[in-house]
Design a protein around this motif. Structure first.
Motif, PDB file in Angstrom:
ATOM      1  N   GLU A 336       0.829  -1.206   0.000  1.00 20.53           N
ATOM      2  CA  GLU A 336       0.000   0.000   0.000  1.00 20.53           C
ATOM      3  C   GLU A 336       0.863   1.255   0.000  1.00 20.53           C
ATOM      4  OE1 GLU A 336      -2.120  -3.466   1.263  1.00 20.53           O
ATOM      5  OE2 GLU A 336      -0.314  -2.544   2.130  1.00 20.53           O
ATOM      6  N   GLN A 337       1.945   1.255   0.771  1.00 22.72           N
ATOM      7  CA  GLN A 337       2.834   2.414   0.820  1.00 22.72           C
ATOM      8  C   GLN A 337       3.761   2.456  -0.398  1.00 22.72           C
ATOM      9  OE1 GLN A 337       2.400   4.895   2.987  1.00 22.72           O
ATOM     10  NE2 GLN A 337       0.656   3.671   3.673  1.00 22.72           N
ATOM     11  N   GLN A 338       4.207   1.299  -0.849  1.00 25.94           N
ATOM     12  CA  GLN A 338       5.081   1.242  -2.017  1.00 25.94           C
ATOM     13  C   GLN A 338       4.414   1.818  -3.268  1.00 25.94           C
ATOM     14  OE1 GLN A 338       8.478  -0.590  -2.744  1.00 25.94           O
ATOM     15  NE2 GLN A 338       8.538   0.584  -0.838  1.00 25.94           N
ATOM     16  N   ALA A 339       3.096   1.750  -3.326  1.00 23.16           N
ATOM     17  CA  ALA A 339       2.382   2.282  -4.496  1.00 23.16           C
ATOM     18  C   ALA A 339       2.628   3.776  -4.673  1.00 23.16           C
ATOM     19  CB  ALA A 339       0.888   2.001  -4.370  1.00 23.16           C
ATOM     20  N   LYS A 340       2.968   4.463  -3.580  1.00 20.44           N
ATOM     21  CA  LYS A 340       3.243   5.901  -3.674  1.00 20.44           C
ATOM     22  C   LYS A 340       4.551   6.177  -4.414  1.00 20.44           C
ATOM     23  CE  LYS A 340       0.721   6.811   0.601  1.00 20.44           C
ATOM     24  NZ  LYS A 340       0.804   7.118   2.041  1.00 20.44           N
ATOM     25  N   ALA A 341       5.392   5.164  -4.559  1.00 22.39           N
ATOM     26  CA  ALA A 341       6.690   5.361  -5.203  1.00 22.39           C
ATOM     27  C   ALA A 341       6.563   5.599  -6.709  1.00 22.39           C
ATOM     28  CB  ALA A 341       7.598   4.159  -4.945  1.00 22.39           C
ATOM     29  N   TYR A 342       5.378   5.374  -7.285  1.00 23.97           N
ATOM     30  CA  TYR A 342       5.192   5.732  -8.695  1.00 23.97           C
ATOM     31  C   TYR A 342       5.351   7.231  -8.891  1.00 23.97           C
ATOM     32  CZ  TYR A 342       3.474   1.142 -10.211  1.00 23.97           C
ATOM     33  OH  TYR A 342       3.357  -0.191 -10.547  1.00 23.97           O
ATOM     34  N   ASP A 343       4.930   8.011  -7.887  1.00 19.38           N
ATOM     35  CA  ASP A 343       5.123   9.462  -7.867  1.00 19.38           C
ATOM     36  C   ASP A 343       4.771  10.075  -9.224  1.00 19.38           C
ATOM     37  OD1 ASP A 343       6.141  11.907  -6.552  1.00 19.38           O
ATOM     38  OD2 ASP A 343       7.738  11.739  -8.023  1.00 19.38           O
ATOM     39  N   ASP A 344       5.614  10.968  -9.703  1.00 13.87           N
ATOM     40  CA  ASP A 344       5.440  11.569 -11.023  1.00 13.87           C
ATOM     41  C   ASP A 344       6.419  10.965 -12.017  1.00 13.87           C
ATOM     42  OD1 ASP A 344       3.444  13.180 -10.053  1.00 13.87           O
ATOM     43  OD2 ASP A 344       4.690  14.964  -9.847  1.00 13.87           O
ATOM     44  N   GLY A 345       6.674   9.662 -11.855  1.00 14.45           N
ATOM     45  CA  GLY A 345       7.519   8.945 -12.797  1.00 14.45           C
ATOM     46  C   GLY A 345       9.005   9.104 -12.588  1.00 14.45           C
ATOM     47  N   TYR A 346       9.426   9.757 -11.496  1.00 16.41           N
ATOM     48  CA  TYR A 346      10.844  10.056 -11.284  1.00 16.41           C
ATOM     49  C   TYR A 346      11.712   8.810 -11.224  1.00 16.41           C
ATOM     50  CZ  TYR A 346      15.022  11.481  -8.650  1.00 16.41           C
ATOM     51  OH  TYR A 346      16.306  11.676  -8.208  1.00 16.41           O
ATOM     52  N   PHE A 347      11.189   7.703 -10.712  1.00 18.27           N
ATOM     53  CA  PHE A 347      11.951   6.467 -10.530  1.00 18.27           C
ATOM     54  C   PHE A 347      11.142   5.316 -11.127  1.00 18.27           C
ATOM     55  CE2 PHE A 347      14.903   3.941  -7.708  1.00 18.27           C
ATOM     56  CZ  PHE A 347      16.036   4.699  -7.903  1.00 18.27           C
ATOM     57  N   TYR A 348      10.569   5.541 -12.295  1.00 19.17           N
ATOM     58  CA  TYR A 348       9.582   4.613 -12.854  1.00 19.17           C
ATOM     59  C   TYR A 348      10.157   3.209 -13.062  1.00 19.17           C
ATOM     60  CZ  TYR A 348       5.936   2.605 -15.711  1.00 19.17           C
ATOM     61  OH  TYR A 348       4.940   1.793 -16.180  1.00 19.17           O
ATOM     62  N   PRO A 349       9.436   2.156 -12.607  1.00 20.96           N
ATOM     63  CA  PRO A 349       8.139   2.236 -11.914  1.00 20.96           C
ATOM     64  C   PRO A 349       8.239   2.744 -10.477  1.00 20.96           C
ATOM     65  CG  PRO A 349       8.412   0.106 -13.020  1.00 20.96           C
ATOM     66  CD  PRO A 349       9.747   0.774 -13.032  1.00 20.96           C
ATOM     67  N   GLY A 350       9.200   2.265  -9.677  1.00 26.19           N
ATOM     68  CA  GLY A 350       9.386   2.775  -8.324  1.00 26.19           C
ATOM     69  C   GLY A 350       9.258   1.744  -7.226  1.00 26.19           C
ATOM     70  N   PRO A 351       8.143   0.985  -7.167  1.00 27.07           N
ATOM     71  CA  PRO A 351       8.014   0.011  -6.076  1.00 27.07           C
ATOM     72  C   PRO A 351       9.110  -1.044  -6.113  1.00 27.07           C
ATOM     73  CG  PRO A 351       5.882   0.428  -7.099  1.00 27.07           C
ATOM     74  CD  PRO A 351       6.916   1.082  -7.963  1.00 27.07           C
ATOM     75  N   ALA A 352       9.597  -1.407  -4.929  1.00 28.31           N
ATOM     76  CA  ALA A 352      10.634  -2.433  -4.819  1.00 28.31           C
ATOM     77  C   ALA A 352      10.049  -3.808  -4.553  1.00 28.31           C
ATOM     78  CB  ALA A 352      11.607  -2.062  -3.698  1.00 28.31           C
ATOM     79  N   VAL A 353       8.785  -3.870  -4.144  1.00 29.14           N
ATOM     80  CA  VAL A 353       8.173  -5.152  -3.787  1.00 29.14           C
ATOM     81  C   VAL A 353       7.189  -5.596  -4.860  1.00 29.14           C
ATOM     82  CG1 VAL A 353       8.449  -4.633  -1.339  1.00 29.14           C
ATOM     83  CG2 VAL A 353       6.266  -4.181  -2.441  1.00 29.14           C
ATOM     84  N   LYS A 354       6.839  -6.862  -4.803  1.00 23.97           N
ATOM     85  CA  LYS A 354       5.959  -7.455  -5.807  1.00 23.97           C
ATOM     86  C   LYS A 354       4.512  -7.005  -5.634  1.00 23.97           C
ATOM     87  CE  LYS A 354       8.665 -11.767  -6.028  1.00 23.97           C
ATOM     88  NZ  LYS A 354       8.632 -13.213  -5.737  1.00 23.97           N
ATOM     89  N   ASP A 355       3.756  -7.203  -6.702  1.00 17.60           N
ATOM     90  CA  ASP A 355       2.294  -7.033  -6.687  1.00 17.60           C
ATOM     91  C   ASP A 355       1.858  -5.618  -6.294  1.00 17.60           C
ATOM     92  OD1 ASP A 355       2.016  -9.758  -7.383  1.00 17.60           O
ATOM     93  OD2 ASP A 355       2.191 -10.336  -5.265  1.00 17.60           O
TER      94      ASP A 355
END
Length: 409
Positions: A336-355
Motif C-alpha cells: 500500500e505504501q510502495q504504491a506511492k513510489a510511482y510518484d510523477d515517474g521520477y523512478f519509474y516504476p518505483g516500487p521495490a516489492v511485488k504485486d
C-alpha cells in the motif's frame, strides 16, 4: 515541488579532472574496502536492546541525498500521522551525496549523531560502506520484516551488505533521449551512436557518471552492449568499453556535472541527444523542464542496469530512535505504501516489492504516467535482461578510470 536542480557546466579541463580525482581520493583513502565482519561498534549496537516501540515518542531527523523524498515522503508523513505514539515529529534536510560521508563522520567523531536516517542512492551508500558509517540493519531484519522484493530489487538490496534497506527500485537504463526533429533516425547500437556523434560533433552529451544516474547506467551498461570480457570488472574486463568511450570523447564537448544540466541543454537545443533513464525521461517532461515532444529510445539487445535507493542508519543512533526507524521501514515496504513510489515517474516504476500495479498508485501518479509515460517501457522492462549495479568498490574504481581515461584525455 521542482525536482530539477541546475548545476554549473563541467568541462573537460584540468580543474575538473583535479577536483574529480580529489573527491575520489577522499572517498577511497578513508577505507579501502568494506569490512568483512562486524566491527566492534556493530556488535555493541546489535547487543543493545532495541525495543519493539520507543519508550516515548521520538522526533526523527531524516537526511535525503538522493531526491528520494519525492518518492517516500508521503509514506513517512502518513506513518507519523497514524503512529504519533512512535514518532512525534519528522524533520527533513537535503544535501549533495558527496557531502554525506563527511557530515556523518563528523557527527560520529563528536559523539553527537543528529541524523537518524539517511535516504541515499548507491553513491552515498558506497561512501558510507567504505568508511564503515552505517549501523548493522541485518541484526534487526525481524523488525523490518522480510520484504517480498522483486527479484532485481532483491539483487540491489544485497549491495547494501546488510547495512541498509532498499526502499525503491527501477530498471533505470541505459536509454537515450533525443529531439526527433534533429535525430530522425535514432541509433540502434552503440556503433550507430558513435557514427552519429562523429557526424554531429558536440551535439551528444552525457553527465559525469559519479553524479548522474543516466551517466552511471550508460557507463555500466556499455560492457553488456559491447560484449566485454567481464562487465563486473571495470579494471580488467572493460577493454572494449574504455576504447569506445575514448573514441566517443572526441565528439563530446561538455560532460554535464549532473543529469539536470544535460536535460536543460537538451531542452534549450544546445545538444540533440543525451543519455537518460525511464524516470529521467518521464519526470522532467511532466514538470515542463523538458519539452514533451522529446523521445526515448533503447539499443538493440540491451541489458538493463538496475538501480535502487536505500535507507541507512548512522552508527550512534539511540535504541529508541532505531526502534522508530525499524517500525517506519516495515511500514514503507508494505504494498500500500510502495504504491506511492510511482510518484510523477521520477523512478519509474518505483516500487521495490511485488504485486504493486499502477492501479494502486495515487490518482495523480496514474494521470502523470498516462500522459507522459511510454507504454513501451513496460514491454522493454519485460523484454530485456536485468543486471544489478556494480558493487560499491567497483563503482569507485569505474568512476576513477572514467575520470582518468575518458574525461582526463
Amino acid at each position: 515541488m521542482s525536482r530539477i536542480i541546475h548545476r554549473a557546466s563541467s568541462r573537460k579541463s584540468s580543474v575538473q579532472r583535479l577536483v574529480a580525482a580529489g573527491l575520489l581520493l577522499a572517498v577511497t583513502m578513508v577505507g579501502c574496502s568494506a569490512p568483512s565482519s562486524q566491527s566492534s561498534d556493530d556488535k555493541e549496537q546489535s547487543a543493545q536492546k532495541v525495543p519493539d516501540k520507543p519508550s516515548k515518542p521520538v522526533s526523527l531527523e531524516i537526511l535525503d541525498v538522493a531526491g528520494n523524498l519525492q518518492l517516500t515522503q508521503g509514506m513517512i508523513d502518513e506513518f507519523q500521522k497514524k503512529h504519533p505514539e512512535i514518532v512525534s515529529k519528522v524533520s527533513y534536510s537535503k544535501a549533495p551525496a558527496p557531502e554525506l560521508a563527511g557530515k556523518i563522520k563528523a557527527q560520529q567523531q563528536a559523539g553527537r549523531v543528529q541524523i537518524d536516517m539517511v535516504l541515499t542512492g548507491t553513491d552515498g551508500l558506497a561512501a558510507g560502506l567504505e568508511q564503515d558509517l552505517w549501523a548493522d540493519m541485518a541484526a534487526h531484519q525481524d523488525a523490518i520484516g522480510n520484504p517480498d522484493y522483486l527479484p532485481p530489487a532483491a539483487e540491489m538490496a544485497k549491495l547494501a551488505q546488510g547495512k541498509g534497506t532498499a526502499v525503491v527500485y527501477y530498471p533505470s537504463g541505459p536509454l537515450f533521449e533525443y529531439d526527433p526533429a534533429k535525430v530522425p533516425n535514432p541509433p540502434k547500437t552503440p556503433q550507430e551512436l558513435l557514427d552519429w556523434a562523429k557526424a554531429h560533433p558536440k551535439r551528444f552529451q552525457y553527465a559525469d557518471p559519479a553524479n548522474s544516474g543516466p551517466g552511471r547506467t550508460w557507463l555500466m551498461g556499455l560492457p553488456y552492449l559491447l560484449g566485454d570480457k567481464d562487465p563486473s570488472d571495470p579494471e580488467k574486463g572493460w577493454d572494449k568499453t574504455w576504447a569506445y568511450l575514448k573514441e566517443l570523447d572526441k565528439y563530446v564537448d561538455v560532460y554535464g556535472s549532473g543529469t539536470s544540466e544535460t536535460m536543460k541543454n537538451l531542452a534549450t537545443g544546445q545538444v540533440d541527444m543525451i543519455m537518460s533513464t525511464t524516470g529521467w525521461y518521464i519526470n522532467p517532461r511532466a514538470l515542463g523542464t523538458v519539452p514533451k515532444k522529446m523521445k526515448a529510445g533503447h539499443f538493440d539487445d540491451m541489458t538493463w542496469v538496475t538501480d535502487a535507493q536505500y535507507a541507512v542508519v548512522p552508527k550512534g543512533v539511540s535504541a529508541d530512535k532505531m526502534s522508530a526507524v525499524l517500525n517506519l521501514l516495515h511500514w514503507m515496504l508494505t504494498p500500500e505504501q510502495q504504491a506511492k513510489a510511482y510518484d510523477d515517474g521520477y523512478f519509474y516504476p518505483g516500487p521495490a516489492v511485488k504485486d504493486v500495479p499502477l492501479s494502486m498508485a495515487p490518482a495523480k501518479s496514474q494521470q502523470v504516467i498516462k500522459e507522459y509515460g511510454v507504454p513501451e517501457f513496460d514491454t522493454w522492462i519485460d523484454q530485456f535482461p536485468k543486471k544489478p549495479s556494480l558493487s560499491s568498490q567497483a563503482q569507485v574504481k569505474a568512476f576513477d578510470l572514467w575520470n582518468r581515461q575518458v574525461a582526463g584525455q
